[in-house]
Design a protein around this motif. Structure first.
Motif, short mmCIF file in Angstrom:
data_model
loop_
_atom_site.label_atom_id
_atom_site.label_comp_id
_atom_site.label_asym_id
_atom_site.label_seq_id
_atom_site.Cartn_x
_atom_site.Cartn_y
_atom_site.Cartn_z
N LYS A 1 0.84 -1.19 0.00
CA LYS A 1 0.00 0.00 0.00
C LYS A 1 0.88 1.24 0.00
O LYS A 1 1.88 1.30 0.71
CB LYS A 1 -0.89 0.01 1.24
N ARG B 1 0.42 5.27 0.70
CA ARG B 1 -0.46 6.33 1.20
C ARG B 1 0.21 7.67 0.93
O ARG B 1 1.28 7.94 1.45
CB ARG B 1 -0.75 6.15 2.68
N VAL C 1 -4.82 9.83 -0.12
CA VAL C 1 -5.16 8.84 -1.14
C VAL C 1 -4.27 7.61 -0.94
O VAL C 1 -3.07 7.73 -0.71
CB VAL C 1 -4.98 9.42 -2.56
N GLU C 2 -4.89 6.43 -1.03
CA GLU C 2 -4.14 5.18 -0.90
C GLU C 2 -4.27 4.37 -2.18
O GLU C 2 -5.35 4.30 -2.77
CB GLU C 2 -4.67 4.35 0.27
N TRP C 3 -3.17 3.79 -2.59
CA TRP C 3 -3.14 2.88 -3.74
C TRP C 3 -2.62 1.54 -3.26
O TRP C 3 -1.64 1.47 -2.52
CB TRP C 3 -2.22 3.42 -4.83
N PHE D 1 -1.28 -2.14 -4.65
CA PHE D 1 -0.81 -2.81 -5.86
C PHE D 1 0.04 -4.01 -5.50
O PHE D 1 0.45 -4.19 -4.36
CB PHE D 1 -0.05 -1.84 -6.78
N ASP E 1 -4.26 0.97 -14.68
CA ASP E 1 -4.20 2.15 -13.84
C ASP E 1 -2.89 2.35 -13.08
O ASP E 1 -2.74 3.36 -12.40
CB ASP E 1 -5.38 2.19 -12.88
N ILE E 2 -1.94 1.44 -13.19
CA ILE E 2 -0.64 1.66 -12.55
C ILE E 2 0.47 1.09 -13.43
O ILE E 2 0.32 0.03 -14.03
CB ILE E 2 -0.58 1.06 -11.14
N LEU F 1 0.03 6.66 -12.27
CA LEU F 1 -1.22 6.22 -11.68
C LEU F 1 -2.37 6.89 -12.42
O LEU F 1 -2.32 8.10 -12.65
CB LEU F 1 -1.29 6.59 -10.19
N GLU F 2 -3.38 6.11 -12.77
CA GLU F 2 -4.55 6.68 -13.45
C GLU F 2 -5.81 6.17 -12.79
O GLU F 2 -5.89 5.01 -12.38
CB GLU F 2 -4.54 6.28 -14.92
N SER F 3 -6.78 7.07 -12.68
CA SER F 3 -8.09 6.71 -12.14
C SER F 3 -9.12 7.56 -12.86
O SER F 3 -8.77 8.49 -13.58
CB SER F 3 -8.13 6.98 -10.63
N SER G 1 -4.92 11.58 -13.13
CA SER G 1 -3.70 10.79 -13.25
C SER G 1 -2.56 11.51 -12.55
O SER G 1 -2.62 12.70 -12.29
CB SER G 1 -3.36 10.53 -14.71
#
Length: 124
Positions: free
Chosen positions: A31, A33, A38-40, A42, A59-60, A76-78, A82
């Motif tokens: 993770k 942060r 915002v947390e991603w 992967f 998205d990554i 990173l894309e959402s 991005s």
């Protein structure tokens, strides 16, 4: 904490710390942060692979820097936008090594209670 640099523009660079964490209860994932909360999440192997070659789809994406072996580009894309950043490859490698001290590579599956995970999936 791993130092990241906003790489969205060529003129203005902002350095910031990203809190990287690893939970042995979710052994395949790491993770990140960000300071804005915002947390991603992967795959741990995706991050490791990104130290030496382009990894990730969708998205990554992690890509080693061509100009410096010491950094990794992170995209990173959402649906909300991005981000294009870079991070110190040595700091990322040290973080990954610490995760392997907790759960060695190849032993991740032994940490998962598959019956419990299936129960969670079917119970909604």
């Amino acid at each position: 904490m791993v130092d990241f640099i906003d790489d969205s523009t060529k003129d203005f660079k902002v350095k910031f710390g990203v809190e990287m964490s690893y939970d042995p209860g979710d052994p395949f994932a790491v993770k990140a942060r960000f300071p804005n909360g915002v947390e991603w999440l992967f795959a741990r192997d995706l991050l490791e692979e990104g130290l030496v070659t382009t990894s990730g789809v969708g998205d990554i994406r992690f890509t080693p820097c061509h100009s410096h072996i010491e950094c990794v580009h992170i995209e990173l894309e959402s649906p909300d936008g991005s981000a294009f950043m870079k991070a110190n490859a040595w700091e990322l490698a040290e973080f990954i090594e610490r995760t392997y001290d907790l759960v060695p590579l190849g032993t991740e599956s032994s940490r998962i209670d598959f019956d419990l995970e299936i129960e969670r999936l079917v119970s909604g």
